[in-house]
Design a protein around this motif. Structure first.
Motif, PDB file in Angstrom:
ATOM      1  N   ALA A   1      26.681  55.346  93.058  1.00 59.04           N
ATOM      2  CA  ALA A   1      26.695  56.065  94.198  1.00 59.04           C
ATOM      3  C   ALA A   1      28.168  55.905  94.772  1.00 59.04           C
ATOM      4  O   ALA A   1      28.797  54.957  94.275  1.00 59.04           O
ATOM      5  CB  ALA A   1      25.900  55.486  95.274  1.00 59.04           C
ATOM      6  N   LEU A   2      28.590  56.739  95.622  1.00 59.81           N
ATOM      7  CA  LEU A   2      29.806  56.537  96.379  1.00 59.81           C
ATOM      8  C   LEU A   2      29.460  56.409  97.916  1.00 59.81           C
ATOM      9  O   LEU A   2      28.542  57.165  98.466  1.00 59.81           O
ATOM     10  CB  LEU A   2      30.928  57.787  96.150  1.00 59.81           C
TER      11      LEU A   2
ATOM     12  N   HIS B   1      32.631  52.391  95.261  1.00 57.38           N
ATOM     13  CA  HIS B   1      31.775  52.750  94.224  1.00 57.38           C
ATOM     14  C   HIS B   1      30.616  51.640  94.188  1.00 57.38           C
ATOM     15  O   HIS B   1      30.805  50.239  94.283  1.00 57.38           O
ATOM     16  CB  HIS B   1      32.087  52.674  92.848  1.00 57.38           C
ATOM     17  N   VAL B   2      29.472  52.034  94.054  1.00 54.66           N
ATOM     18  CA  VAL B   2      28.042  51.106  94.040  1.00 54.66           C
ATOM     19  C   VAL B   2      27.521  51.437  92.885  1.00 54.66           C
ATOM     20  O   VAL B   2      26.891  52.493  92.552  1.00 54.66           O
ATOM     21  CB  VAL B   2      27.133  51.064  95.098  1.00 54.66           C
ATOM     22  N   VAL B   3      27.599  50.656  91.686  1.00 55.50           N
ATOM     23  CA  VAL B   3      27.245  50.917  90.304  1.00 55.50           C
ATOM     24  C   VAL B   3      26.032  49.956  89.638  1.00 55.50           C
ATOM     25  O   VAL B   3      26.475  48.819  89.732  1.00 55.50           O
ATOM     26  CB  VAL B   3      28.439  50.963  89.319  1.00 55.50           C
ATOM     27  N   PRO B   4      24.887  50.513  89.599  1.00 47.13           N
ATOM     28  CA  PRO B   4      23.926  49.758  89.023  1.00 47.13           C
ATOM     29  C   PRO B   4      24.306  49.398  87.581  1.00 47.13           C
ATOM     30  O   PRO B   4      24.993  49.923  86.606  1.00 47.13           O
ATOM     31  CB  PRO B   4      22.787  50.524  88.775  1.00 47.13           C
ATOM     32  N   ARG B   5      23.911  48.119  87.334  1.00 48.04           N
ATOM     33  CA  ARG B   5      24.376  47.594  85.926  1.00 48.04           C
ATOM     34  C   ARG B   5      23.345  47.041  85.222  1.00 48.04           C
ATOM     35  O   ARG B   5      22.559  46.228  85.725  1.00 48.04           O
ATOM     36  CB  ARG B   5      25.399  46.441  86.325  1.00 48.04           C
ATOM     37  N   ASP B   6      23.387  47.059  83.834  1.00 49.72           N
ATOM     38  CA  ASP B   6      22.539  46.299  82.927  1.00 49.72           C
ATOM     39  C   ASP B   6      23.164  45.569  82.208  1.00 49.72           C
ATOM     40  O   ASP B   6      24.412  45.968  81.688  1.00 49.72           O
ATOM     41  CB  ASP B   6      21.533  47.445  82.382  1.00 49.72           C
TER      42      ASP B   6
ATOM     43  N   PRO C   1      18.061  47.103  88.704  1.00 49.83           N
ATOM     44  CA  PRO C   1      19.140  47.024  87.626  1.00 49.83           C
ATOM     45  C   PRO C   1      19.340  45.504  87.470  1.00 49.83           C
ATOM     46  O   PRO C   1      18.849  44.635  88.224  1.00 49.83           O
ATOM     47  CB  PRO C   1      20.446  47.365  88.421  1.00 49.83           C
ATOM     48  N   ALA C   2      19.916  45.076  86.376  1.00 52.89           N
ATOM     49  CA  ALA C   2      20.250  43.459  86.035  1.00 52.89           C
ATOM     50  C   ALA C   2      21.344  43.066  87.047  1.00 52.89           C
ATOM     51  O   ALA C   2      21.446  41.930  87.480  1.00 52.89           O
ATOM     52  CB  ALA C   2      20.874  43.193  84.856  1.00 52.89           C
ATOM     53  N   GLY C   3      22.036  43.954  87.580  1.00 54.37           N
ATOM     54  CA  GLY C   3      23.102  43.574  88.639  1.00 54.37           C
ATOM     55  C   GLY C   3      23.742  44.823  89.243  1.00 54.37           C
ATOM     56  O   GLY C   3      23.336  46.151  88.845  1.00 54.37           O
ATOM     57  N   VAL C   4      24.709  44.965  90.212  1.00 54.24           N
ATOM     58  CA  VAL C   4      25.422  45.820  90.988  1.00 54.24           C
ATOM     59  C   VAL C   4      26.655  45.438  91.008  1.00 54.24           C
ATOM     60  O   VAL C   4      27.032  44.423  91.549  1.00 54.24           O
ATOM     61  CB  VAL C   4      24.717  46.075  92.269  1.00 54.24           C
ATOM     62  N   SER C   5      27.611  46.398  90.611  1.00 56.57           N
ATOM     63  CA  SER C   5      28.961  46.246  90.959  1.00 56.57           C
ATOM     64  C   SER C   5      29.416  47.040  92.007  1.00 56.57           C
ATOM     65  O   SER C   5      29.184  48.230  92.243  1.00 56.57           O
ATOM     66  CB  SER C   5      29.900  46.700  89.584  1.00 56.57           C
ATOM     67  N   VAL C   6      30.439  46.422  93.009  1.00 56.54           N
ATOM     68  CA  VAL C   6      30.951  47.198  94.192  1.00 56.54           C
ATOM     69  C   VAL C   6      32.425  47.331  93.792  1.00 56.54           C
ATOM     70  O   VAL C   6      32.929  46.307  93.817  1.00 56.54           O
ATOM     71  CB  VAL C   6      30.567  46.555  95.407  1.00 56.54           C
ATOM     72  N   LEU C   7      32.904  48.588  93.759  1.00 57.13           N
ATOM     73  CA  LEU C   7      34.475  48.602  93.487  1.00 57.13           C
ATOM     74  C   LEU C   7      34.849  49.576  94.223  1.00 57.13           C
ATOM     75  O   LEU C   7      34.339  50.661  94.515  1.00 57.13           O
ATOM     76  CB  LEU C   7      34.686  49.183  91.926  1.00 57.13           C
ATOM     77  N   GLN C   8      36.156  49.227  94.894  1.00 56.07           N
ATOM     78  CA  GLN C   8      37.012  49.914  95.769  1.00 56.07           C
ATOM     79  C   GLN C   8      38.539  50.170  95.222  1.00 56.07           C
ATOM     80  O   GLN C   8      38.980  49.043  94.790  1.00 56.07           O
ATOM     81  CB  GLN C   8      37.073  49.382  97.241  1.00 56.07           C
ATOM     82  N   GLN C   9      39.011  51.200  95.064  1.00 61.63           N
ATOM     83  CA  GLN C   9      40.282  51.314  94.328  1.00 61.63           C
ATOM     84  C   GLN C   9      41.227  52.077  95.298  1.00 61.63           C
ATOM     85  O   GLN C   9      40.868  53.074  95.823  1.00 61.63           O
ATOM     86  CB  GLN C   9      40.363  52.194  93.137  1.00 61.63           C
ATOM     87  N   ASN C  10      42.601  51.740  95.552  1.00 58.87           N
ATOM     88  CA  ASN C  10      43.496  52.245  96.505  1.00 58.87           C
ATOM     89  C   ASN C  10      44.778  52.510  95.406  1.00 58.87           C
ATOM     90  O   ASN C  10      45.471  51.941  94.832  1.00 58.87           O
ATOM     91  CB  ASN C  10      44.044  51.120  97.472  1.00 58.87           C
TER      92      ASN C  10
END
Length: 133
Positions: free
Chosen positions: A39-40, A101-106, A78-87
């Motif tokens: 998701a965004l 970005h909210v990214v489900p992780r396995d 998910p096994a985890g979630v990554s949260v990422l922001q890029q400028n």
């Protein structure tokens, strides 16, 4: 802002799978996901980067990020979630509208984030940053 895909989504001029909306933020599924459920979260007002946003808007965006991350954990397990922001382009920002970005992780996914630095310059870097925070 014209020519901004995320402004067009906010305005309803471009379709998206909307997940959550409030008066200041919008969350929707990424149309080129790194994983199912990627998701965004965007501010509705156009700001190119996180550091362009007023502090209260950045707070609102991250409250929505927290809400979406919790929904991802609950719905997709998910096994985890990554949260990422890029400028900026050099950081990988491909749409010039601030977004997180909210990214489900396995455990066995193909999503890779790597930091090759060794931390040797940390003392000097920390000093320079402390002067500006």
């Amino acid at each position: 802002m014209s020519d901004c895909a995320f402004c067009e989504i906010v305005a309803g001029e471009q379709s998206a799978h909307r997940l959550h909306e409030d008066d200041r933020t919008l969350a929707f599924l990424d149309d080129a996901p790194a994983a199912t459920g990627h998701a965004l979260v965007v501010p509705k007002a156009h700001h190119e980067t996180l550091t362009d946003m007023p502090g209260d808007l950045a707070s609102a965006v991250f409250w929505t990020v927290r809400r979406v991350a919790a929904a991802v954990e609950d719905a997709l397990d998910p096994a985890g979630v990554s949260v990422l922001q890029q400028n900026g382009v050099a950081a990988g920002q491909d749409v010039p509208h601030a977004h997180v970005h909210v990214v489900p992780r396995d455990e066995d996914d193909d999503v890779r984030l790597a930091w090759p630095g060794d931390g040797e310059a940390n003392a000097e870097t920390a000093r320079r940053l402390r002067e500006r925070v």
